[in-house]
Each structure stands twice: as C-alpha cells, then as structure tokens.
Design a protein around this motif. Structure first.
Motif, PDB file in Angstrom:
ATOM      1  N   TYR A 254      -3.117-119.265   6.932  1.00 14.42           N
ATOM      2  CA  TYR A 254      -3.153-118.984   9.023  1.00 14.42           C
ATOM      3  C   TYR A 254      -4.432-119.152   8.945  1.00 14.42           C
ATOM      4  N   ARG A 255      -4.981-117.667   8.252  1.00 18.31           N
ATOM      5  CA  ARG A 255      -6.419-117.581   8.724  1.00 18.31           C
ATOM      6  C   ARG A 255      -7.487-118.683   9.039  1.00 18.31           C
ATOM      7  N   ALA A 256      -7.177-119.890   7.695  1.00 18.51           N
ATOM      8  CA  ALA A 256      -7.982-121.316   7.511  1.00 18.51           C
ATOM      9  C   ALA A 256      -7.209-122.134   8.785  1.00 18.51           C
ATOM     10  N   LEU A 257      -6.343-122.290   9.280  1.00 15.54           N
ATOM     11  CA  LEU A 257      -5.985-122.496  10.743  1.00 15.54           C
ATOM     12  C   LEU A 257      -6.358-121.783  11.956  1.00 15.54           C
ATOM     13  N   GLY A 258      -7.286-120.880  12.226  1.00 15.42           N
ATOM     14  CA  GLY A 258      -7.993-120.427  12.567  1.00 15.42           C
ATOM     15  C   GLY A 258      -7.450-119.444  13.330  1.00 15.42           C
ATOM     16  N   TYR A 259      -5.804-119.525  13.071  1.00 17.60           N
ATOM     17  CA  TYR A 259      -4.972-117.463  13.874  1.00 17.60           C
ATOM     18  C   TYR A 259      -5.510-116.766  13.156  1.00 17.60           C
ATOM     19  N   SER A 260      -5.202-115.196  14.103  1.00 20.83           N
ATOM     20  CA  SER A 260      -6.146-114.615  13.087  1.00 20.83           C
ATOM     21  C   SER A 260      -4.997-113.677  12.531  1.00 20.83           C
ATOM     22  N   SER A 261      -4.826-114.050  10.971  1.00 16.36           N
ATOM     23  CA  SER A 261      -4.501-113.252  10.549  1.00 16.36           C
ATOM     24  C   SER A 261      -4.264-111.391  10.529  1.00 16.36           C
ATOM     25  N   ILE A 262      -3.002-111.034  10.590  1.00 19.34           N
ATOM     26  CA  ILE A 262      -2.476-109.873  10.500  1.00 19.34           C
ATOM     27  C   ILE A 262      -2.377-108.993   9.649  1.00 19.34           C
ATOM     28  N   GLY A 263      -2.735-108.823   8.385  1.00 22.37           N
ATOM     29  CA  GLY A 263      -1.447-108.161   7.247  1.00 22.37           C
ATOM     30  C   GLY A 263      -0.867-106.547   7.296  1.00 22.37           C
ATOM     31  N   ILE A 264       0.264-106.395   7.122  1.00 26.85           N
ATOM     32  CA  ILE A 264       0.697-104.715   7.214  1.00 26.85           C
ATOM     33  C   ILE A 264       1.633-105.073   6.189  1.00 26.85           C
ATOM     34  N   ASN A 265       1.007-103.730   5.704  1.00 25.37           N
ATOM     35  CA  ASN A 265       1.700-103.566   4.918  1.00 25.37           C
ATOM     36  C   ASN A 265       2.788-102.133   5.302  1.00 25.37           C
ATOM     37  N   HIS A 266       4.176-102.757   5.193  1.00 27.56           N
ATOM     38  CA  HIS A 266       5.608-102.588   6.102  1.00 27.56           C
ATOM     39  C   HIS A 266       6.124-101.444   5.047  1.00 27.56           C
ATOM     40  N   LEU A 267       5.191-100.329   4.568  1.00 29.09           N
ATOM     41  CA  LEU A 267       5.835 -99.512   3.635  1.00 29.09           C
ATOM     42  C   LEU A 267       7.100 -98.620   3.583  1.00 29.09           C
ATOM     43  N   GLY A 268       7.445 -99.021   2.525  1.00 32.39           N
ATOM     44  CA  GLY A 268       8.939 -97.656   2.382  1.00 32.39           C
ATOM     45  C   GLY A 268       8.962 -96.758   2.215  1.00 32.39           C
ATOM     46  N   ASP A 269       7.879 -95.524   3.447  1.00 28.98           N
ATOM     47  CA  ASP A 269       7.733 -94.242   3.216  1.00 28.98           C
ATOM     48  C   ASP A 269       8.265 -93.017   4.086  1.00 28.98           C
ATOM     49  N   TRP A 270       9.613 -93.725   4.829  1.00 31.19           N
ATOM     50  CA  TRP A 270      10.250 -93.143   4.478  1.00 31.19           C
ATOM     51  C   TRP A 270      12.148 -93.089   4.379  1.00 31.19           C
ATOM     52  N   GLY A 271      12.780 -91.771   4.015  1.00 32.68           N
ATOM     53  CA  GLY A 271      14.065 -91.951   3.637  1.00 32.68           C
ATOM     54  C   GLY A 271      14.890 -90.785   2.724  1.00 32.68           C
ATOM     55  N   THR A 272      15.952 -90.731   3.208  1.00 28.94           N
ATOM     56  CA  THR A 272      15.989 -89.634   1.853  1.00 28.94           C
ATOM     57  C   THR A 272      16.179 -89.639   0.842  1.00 28.94           C
ATOM     58  N   GLN A 273      15.557 -90.675   0.646  1.00 29.20           N
ATOM     59  CA  GLN A 273      14.330 -90.455  -1.767  1.00 29.20           C
ATOM     60  C   GLN A 273      13.936 -89.195  -1.384  1.00 29.20           C
ATOM     61  N   PHE A 274      12.506 -89.659   0.148  1.00 26.59           N
ATOM     62  CA  PHE A 274      11.618 -88.208  -0.242  1.00 26.59           C
ATOM     63  C   PHE A 274      12.641 -86.563   0.059  1.00 26.59           C
TER      64      PHE A 274
END
Ligand code: ARG
Length: 569
Positions: A148-168
C-alpha cells in the motif's frame, strides 16, 4: 504497459464511439501470447452496433489493417476479440528506459494520493503463545503494509495487542504464587505462557484460584495500583521481547494500540449503541440482535458489566476512523474470526457509519508444519523465533555447501532463511491452509524465495564481471533485443506495476510472489539461450541493460514481500 493501453485507447475510442478511458477499462491481457499482448473484447458493443461480437471485431480489424502505433505493430480480430501485438523495439525501449530511470521506484505509483490505510496485523496475545496464526498475520500484514505504501497510500501499521482480559487476573495469581522475577526477565513471552498453563493445571486441584483470579482482574479493571503495576510490568516485558523479533524482521508498527487502549472509550460505544436503539437488554446483558442479517447476536456487555473483545473492536474501529480518517481499514486476522468481523462491520453499519464498507477483513488459512523436527501437534506450540532460527540455520548449511568461499555467509543465511519463511507463506493463496515443508521452502530450484534470490545474485555477478556496478544507458540498445526469450522477458518485467496493484486490490501478496517466480523463470530461460558476456559488444550492452532491469524488478518485488535480495549468496 500503461502507455500501450493509452495508445490503443486513443485509436479505438473514435471507432467504437466510446471515451478512451472506457476502452482502457475493457482491455484484457489475453490468456496465450499467440493471441497478442492486449485484447479488446467486443461483447459490450453488440447491442449498440446491432452486430455480433465477432463481426464487430472483424470490422474493427479491417479498419485498422495496415495501421500501427508507436508501441503496437498490428491489430488482428480473433473471434469476439480484437488483439493487439506490441512493436518489440519501441516497447523494449520504453520498458528498459522506465526501469532504468525509476530504479527502486519502478512499479510504485501514487494512486493512493497520501490517503491513510490502517493495517491491523500481527496482534499477539500477551501470555498466550505467539502462534502460527500470528506468524501468518505478521508476514501477510507487513507485505500489505509495504504494498500500500508503494501505491502512494500512507500505511499505518497497528498492533492490536491482546493486552486486556481475564488472563491477566490469572497471571497475577500465578506469578504471586509461583513466579520468579529472574525467569520472567529472561524470556518473558515464554515464561508468562508457562505461568498461564500452570495456572490452568493447578486450578483443577484448587478451584479457589479461579475466584482469586477473578477478583484480581476486577481490581485491575477498577484501577487498583498493585494490579495495574503487575499488568504494566508483564506488558512492558512482553513488548520488549516482541520488539526484538519485529526488528529482526524489519517491521515497525506506527502504533501498539492494544485492546487496553480502548478501555476509556467503551462507555461511549455502549451509549452510542443504545442511542441508536439497536441494542436490547437481555437478562442484564446488552445485546445487538442480528438475526435478520443471518448472523448470531453480538454481546457487548455481560451481566456482570464486563465488556468483550468485540466491544473493544467497535471502539477501535471508531477511534481509527476519527483519528486517521482512513480510506480503508484492514484487519489481517485468521479465517476463524470471519464471523467476528462480519458482526463487527454489521454493527458499524447499523450505527450509521458509511465508512463501515471500507473496513476489510483479510482472512487466511492455517499452517501445519510437516512431521519432523518442528511438527505441529495438539498442545505443541510453534514459536516464531524457533521457526526463524531453524530456517536460518538450514539456509546456512545449504550456502556452506553451495558456496563455501562466500564472505558474508551470516547475512546471506539470514536473508535466505527469513526469505524462505516469508515466501513459503506468501506464495500461497492466503485463504488456503498450507503445509510448511522445510525441504520445499529452502529448495533453490523450487518455487521459493531462494530461487528468486539466486537469480538476483546471479545477475549481480554477471554485471560485476562485465566490469562495473551498473551498465551504462544506451538509447540504441533496446533495438538489438530480438530473440523471443528477450522479448518475453521484457514483457514480463513490464507487468510489475499491475501485479503490485492487483496484490493490493485483492489483498493478496501471493499475486506478486507468483509473478516473481515467473520473472526468475523467464530470466533463467533467457540466460540459458542467450549468452551475455560472450556476445558481441552491442548485444552485450543490450543484454546487460535487460538483466539489470530484471535485477531491479526482482529486488523491488521481493522488497514488497519484506524479503532481502543479497548480491551474493
Ligand atoms: N489478538 C487477536 C488474536 O490473537 C487478534 C486481534 C486482531 N485484531 C482485531 N482488531 N481484532 O486472536
């Protein structure tokens, strides 16, 4: 290719009483080279011209008979199609010149015009293993990010970490009972997972642990200091460990906005859903009924007040739109979550967000590792780092054997090993399940990254032997390319831009990966039949320019798959 299309569009437009741009949209690449290089299908004209498509093709062929353009030399009707054939010399000139001028930009365009595309990928869960599914998400997501970046889009990478929930809650209990700080620091990802597993074993004997865990998670949710500081500690150490894997893979995320990032926004989401009147209370829980869309109901809040994975995803989607005003929002997540994303997008739509249609789930199948040293059996998890290490180690053995005098064996082995893992994934249609076979992904003559990297390194070596880093440009060189293998290679190189575009539109880096195999194959066929260094000077120069363009196409294409192309291997 684009110039050729435009030329044909101009010639045909007045003959068929259409806009040139409409003609362009209709042009197709014929399935066989003998049917020409671009075909105009006459089906859509049948009604307007009150004639059969073959009759129209024939009439157009007659009108154009004896004519040619700069980039095409003849047009011939065949059945319902009018087929155009390129003018090899001018065409080769255009292609070589373009690659020569654009270098590492060849294949890139600006159709994205700077618009944002968010790409949610990798997204592991803390205290759960970085599993095979996360490997696939990482590799596919990163490639889409680059494409997508090569096609002139501004790519925004988001790491949607599983960092919440009963496992904590469970982790805190496990760590308090059995944890050791030293072990945690040593290998946090693995150790937290072990604690998590241990918790599940111990709870069989001692069910009270479950209540303890629940109460710790409650404390965490209400902001209790001790609970929060455990959570922060686990999260921070896990993130550091992930970061080192990502950096080895050359991956950087713009945001590590995990699920916890949206905790503050959940009330707003719940209010929104209630205001829109699309939710109902059911035994204290809050539910959106999707029966009329043939989807199961979505629970947004449990009766104890707890929110869910999908509640956080709703908040995340809205947040992303408000923050980045994306043109598209991609979620690179395994096919087992298809239903989740159908529900998510449907609720967004019911909330009246038109942009819901720009949200895309990019699903993929599973990988199974073939029997042997790293087979996937129930209960046995595959860790990304182990997979990478193993691949690099095997690559090193092969290189040691094939090229014992190579100077930079380590960096070549790293490039080939990581390339094998990535390409072994990306060369398959992502929706299929794949079986990962170590022998296969590292086969230098198979459909592998090594095969492509090897063609690239070979070209670099020929160019070095010719005496310089880069052959000089020569306006007349292209006219000396006459052999069928040469012209076919030129035509193949010309396809890079459209392959990149198609990969983006279908969210399938496999299109680009398969194409690079074709390029390497056409190069090998050319090189087998057309000597470079031993040909006479004019031809030698032309062929050097041709292979240099090939080198550039291979490097650019591999780059968009996140794969390094070494100059020697
Ligand atoms: N952490 C999730 C999992 O491992 C993947 C998250 C995908 N992204 C999302 N926005 N739901 O299953």
């Amino acid at each position: 290719m684009q110039k050729l299309r435009e030329e044909i569009g101009k010639v045909l437009a007045p003959l068929v009483e259409m806009e040139a741009s409409q003609v362009l949209e209709l042009l197709e690449v014929p399935p066989e080279p003998e049917y020409g290089d671009l075909a105009f299908p006459c089906f859509t004209l049948a009604k307007k011209m009150k004639k059969s498509p073959p009759a129209i093709a024939k009439e157009l062929g007659d009108k154009l008979s004896g004519q040619k353009g700069r980039l095409w030399e003849k047009a011939e009707p065949r059945g319902p199609y009018l087929n155009f054939y390129i003018a090899p010399k001018n065409y080769s000139f255009e292609v070589l010149k373009k690659v020569w001028e654009e270098e590492e930009q060849f294949g890139h365009t600006n159709i994205g015009n700077g618009q944002n595309v968010t790409i949610d990928y990798s997204s592991p869960n803390i205290a759960k293993p970085f599993g095979v599914g996360h490997i696939r998400s990482t590799v596919i997501g990163h490639s889409l990010y680059l494409i997508y970046r090569a096609l002139g889009y501004s790519s925004i990478g988001i790491n949607h970490l599983g960092d919440w929930g009963t496992q904590f809650g469970k982790l805190i209990v496990a760590f308090k009972h059995w944890g050791e700080e030293g072990k945690l620091k040593e290998d946090p990802v693995d150790y937290l997972y072990r604690l998590y597993v241990q918790f599940h074993q111990e709870v069989e004997e001692n069910p009270d642990l479950d209540d303890e865990a629940r109460s710790w998670f409650k404390r965490l949710e209400s902001g209790d200091q001790e609970a929060v500081s455990y959570w922060e500690h686990f999260r921070k150490l896990s993130l550091e460990a992930y970061a080192s894997i990502y950096s080895r893979l050359g991956i950087e995320f713009e945001y590590y906005h995990g699920e916890s990032h949206y905790n503050q926004m959940l009330d707003r989401v719940i209010n929104l859903v209630q205001e829109q009147g699309i939710a109902k209370e059911s035994e204290g829980a809050l539910i959106v009924d999707l029966e009329q869309y043939d989807l199961p109901p979505v629970m947004l809040r449990k009766k104890d007040g707890a929110t869910l994975y999908i509640t956080r995803d709703l908040a995340a989607a809205i947040y992303r739109k408000e923050t980045f005003d994306f043109a598209r929002s991609l979620y690179v997540v395994g096919a087992e979550q298809t239903l989740h994303f159908q529900q998510l997008f449907k609720v967004l739509e019911l909330l009246g967000f038109e942009w819901a249609s720009n949200c895309v789930h990019v699903p993929f199948g599973m990988i199974r590792f073939k029997e042997g040293r790293m087979s996937t059996r129930a209960g046995k998890i595959i860790l990304l780092e182990e997979v990478l290490d193993r691949a690099v180690e095997m690559a090193r053995e092969i290189i040691e054997e094939k090229n014992p005098d190579l100077e930079n064996k380590d960096s070549a082995a790293e490039a080939v090993g990581l390339g094998a893992v990535r390409f072994g994934d990306l060369s398959n249609d992502r929706v299929k399940n794949i079986e990962f076979d170590w022998e296969k992904v590292l086969d230098f003559s198979g459909e592998t990254a090594a095969y492509i990297q090897y063609a690239h390194a070979r070209i670099c070596s020929i160019i070095r032997k010719a005496g310089s880093d880069l052959p000089a440009w020569d306006d007349n060189a292209a006219s000396l390319l006459e052999k069928e293998e040469e012209i076919t290679l030129v035509k193949t190189l010309a396809q890079l831009p459209e392959k990149i575009f198609d990969s983006a539109e279908s969210y399938k880096p496999s299109i680009l990966a398969r194409y690079l195999i074709d390029v390497a194959r056409e190069f090998n066929r050319f090189y087998h039949n057309c000597p470079v260094l031993s040909s006479e000077p004019g031809v030698q120069q032309a062929r050097l320019l041709l292979i240099n363009a090939t080198r550039q196409v291979l490097a650019n294409g591999l780059g968009l798959l996140g794969i390094v192309a070494p100059e020697e291997m």
